[in-house]
Design a protein around this motif. Structure first.
Motif, mmCIF file in Angstrom:
data_model
loop_
_atom_site.group_PDB
_atom_site.id
_atom_site.type_symbol
_atom_site.label_atom_id
_atom_site.label_comp_id
_atom_site.label_asym_id
_atom_site.label_seq_id
_atom_site.Cartn_x
_atom_site.Cartn_y
_atom_site.Cartn_z
ATOM 1 N N GLN A 19 0.870 -1.185 0.000
ATOM 2 C CA GLN A 19 0.000 0.000 0.000
ATOM 3 C C GLN A 19 0.902 1.228 0.000
ATOM 4 O OE1 GLN A 19 -2.585 0.310 3.397
ATOM 5 N NE2 GLN A 19 -4.022 1.636 2.292
ATOM 6 N N GLU A 20 0.748 1.988 -1.071
ATOM 7 C CA GLU A 20 1.571 3.191 -1.191
ATOM 8 C C GLU A 20 0.748 4.416 -0.818
ATOM 9 O OE1 GLU A 20 3.667 3.683 -4.856
ATOM 10 O OE2 GLU A 20 4.145 1.561 -4.997
ATOM 11 N N THR A 21 1.336 5.196 0.039
ATOM 12 C CA THR A 21 0.737 6.487 0.380
ATOM 13 C C THR A 21 1.765 7.550 0.043
ATOM 14 O OG1 THR A 21 1.552 6.383 2.649
ATOM 15 C CG2 THR A 21 -0.654 5.492 2.236
ATOM 16 N N GLU A 22 1.391 8.790 0.202
ATOM 17 C CA GLU A 22 2.335 9.869 -0.107
ATOM 18 C C GLU A 22 3.515 9.840 0.848
ATOM 19 O OE1 GLU A 22 0.183 13.524 -0.139
ATOM 20 O OE2 GLU A 22 -1.183 12.825 -1.674
ATOM 21 N N VAL A 23 3.289 9.323 2.013
ATOM 22 C CA VAL A 23 4.327 9.355 3.033
ATOM 23 C C VAL A 23 5.184 8.104 3.008
ATOM 24 C CG1 VAL A 23 4.708 9.542 5.529
ATOM 25 C CG2 VAL A 23 2.775 10.724 4.463
ATOM 26 N N GLN A 24 4.558 6.947 2.859
ATOM 27 C CA GLN A 24 5.317 5.695 3.001
ATOM 28 C C GLN A 24 4.694 4.550 2.196
ATOM 29 O OE1 GLN A 24 5.066 4.465 7.047
ATOM 30 N NE2 GLN A 24 2.847 4.415 7.058
ATOM 31 N N ARG A 25 5.432 3.463 2.205
ATOM 32 C CA ARG A 25 4.938 2.210 1.618
ATOM 33 C C ARG A 25 4.724 1.222 2.765
ATOM 34 N NH1 ARG A 25 8.450 0.267 -3.543
ATOM 35 N NH2 ARG A 25 7.405 1.579 -5.048
ATOM 36 N N CYS A 26 3.561 0.617 2.791
ATOM 37 C CA CYS A 26 3.267 -0.381 3.829
ATOM 38 C C CYS A 26 3.098 -1.747 3.172
ATOM 39 C CB CYS A 26 1.979 -0.024 4.584
ATOM 40 S SG CYS A 26 2.098 1.486 5.517
ATOM 41 N N TRP A 27 3.771 -2.698 3.735
ATOM 42 C CA TRP A 27 3.677 -4.068 3.226
ATOM 43 C C TRP A 27 2.696 -4.827 4.114
ATOM 44 C CZ3 TRP A 27 7.193 -6.449 -0.442
ATOM 45 C CH2 TRP A 27 8.032 -5.520 -1.067
ATOM 46 N N HIS A 28 1.705 -5.471 3.486
ATOM 47 C CA HIS A 28 0.715 -6.262 4.221
ATOM 48 C C HIS A 28 0.785 -7.710 3.710
ATOM 49 C CE1 HIS A 28 -1.177 -2.626 5.795
ATOM 50 N NE2 HIS A 28 -1.119 -2.130 4.564
ATOM 51 N N PRO A 29 1.572 -8.563 4.369
ATOM 52 C CA PRO A 29 1.647 -9.977 3.927
ATOM 53 C C PRO A 29 0.366 -10.729 4.288
ATOM 54 C CG PRO A 29 3.049 -9.613 5.833
ATOM 55 C CD PRO A 29 2.471 -8.277 5.491
ATOM 56 N N PHE A 30 0.064 -11.735 3.535
ATOM 57 C CA PHE A 30 -1.121 -12.559 3.805
ATOM 58 C C PHE A 30 -0.837 -13.994 3.414
ATOM 59 C CE2 PHE A 30 -1.555 -10.565 -0.346
ATOM 60 C CZ PHE A 30 -1.784 -11.639 -1.175
ATOM 61 N N CYS A 31 -1.529 -14.921 4.075
ATOM 62 C CA CYS A 31 -1.433 -16.360 3.783
ATOM 63 C C CYS A 31 -2.680 -17.009 4.371
ATOM 64 C CB CYS A 31 -0.167 -16.950 4.402
ATOM 65 S SG CYS A 31 0.033 -18.700 4.014
ATOM 66 N N PHE A 32 -3.467 -17.648 3.551
ATOM 67 C CA PHE A 32 -4.695 -18.287 4.026
ATOM 68 C C PHE A 32 -5.085 -19.408 3.070
ATOM 69 C CE2 PHE A 32 -5.797 -14.765 1.311
ATOM 70 C CZ PHE A 32 -6.769 -15.282 0.468
ATOM 71 N N GLU A 33 -5.976 -20.267 3.569
ATOM 72 C CA GLU A 33 -6.513 -21.354 2.746
ATOM 73 C C GLU A 33 -7.746 -20.834 2.015
ATOM 74 O OE1 GLU A 33 -7.218 -24.868 5.012
ATOM 75 O OE2 GLU A 33 -5.188 -24.873 5.840
ATOM 76 N N PRO A 34 -7.824 -21.040 0.717
ATOM 77 C CA PRO A 34 -8.899 -20.425 -0.070
ATOM 78 C C PRO A 34 -10.302 -20.919 0.281
ATOM 79 C CG PRO A 34 -7.377 -21.632 -1.486
ATOM 80 C CD PRO A 34 -6.874 -21.745 -0.103
#
Length: 194
Positions: free
Chosen positions: A134-149
């Motif tokens: 997720q990019e914002t004007e101030v920073q980049r945030c990484w949101h990892p995910f892992c789940f069973e579909p």
């Protein structure tokens, strides 16, 4: 004179009788020879008929074997033709599936770049694993995910991956269409097969 006439007559009769006997003997010899030859010919005829019957039976057996072999050859030709048709169908289907997969991977790649969502394709279909940047004007945030579909609904998937992102609905529809639906279908199919 009468005496001599009778004697000549008797002599002529005896000579005729002797001639008849000679002819009878000659005819008897010829008849005997004819009957011997006829017997020999009948014997040869029976032998030849027996040989002919044996040859005819052999020809009949060989013809039956030939017909059986021809039937087997025809069956194999038919099976080979069916296999070739099936192979051509499988090749065409594989080419079509590969083209669809390439097109799908291209769309996924484009979508990854557009949405900053990266999925580990090697983890599919058992689990969906990746990261949303997720990019914002101030920073980049990484949101990892892992789940069973199969354990989450599309709304839960949207929340897990994109959280409260403004464009989450647009992202999730495209990702649902390209990846998540096919992953769930693959898992359901593999569960049915096993």
């Amino acid at each position: 004179m009468l005496k001599y006439d009778y004697g000549k007559r008797i002599k002529a009769m005896i000579n005729r009788e002797i001639g008849l006997e000679k002819r009878e003997v000659a005819i008897s010899k010829l008849s005997h020879k004819y009957h011997e030859n006829l017997y020999d010919l009948e014997t040869r005829l029976h032998e030849q008929n027996a040989r002919y019957d044996r040859i005819k039976n052999k020809v009949k057996k060989e013809t039956e074997k030939c017909n059986e072999i021809q039937k087997i050859i025809d069956d194999w030709k038919k099976r080979i033709s069916e296999m070739q048709n099936e192979a051509q169908r499988c090749v065409a289907e594989a080419i079509q599936n590969r083209q669809q997969l390439i097109q799908q991977l291209d769309e996924i790649h484009t979508l990854k770049l557009a949405t900053n969502t990266y999925i580990n394709l090697n983890a599919l279909p058992e689990r969906i694993q990746g990261v949303f940047v997720q990019e914002t004007e101030v920073q980049r945030c990484w949101h990892p995910f892992c789940f069973e579909p199969l354990s989450h609904t599309p709304e839960e998937v949207r929340q897990i991956i994109w959280g409260s992102s403004e464009n989450a609905v647009a992202y999730s529809e495209a990702w649902e269409r390209l990846v998540f639906r096919s992953v769930r279908e693959m898992l359901l199919q593999s569960n049915k097969d096993s």
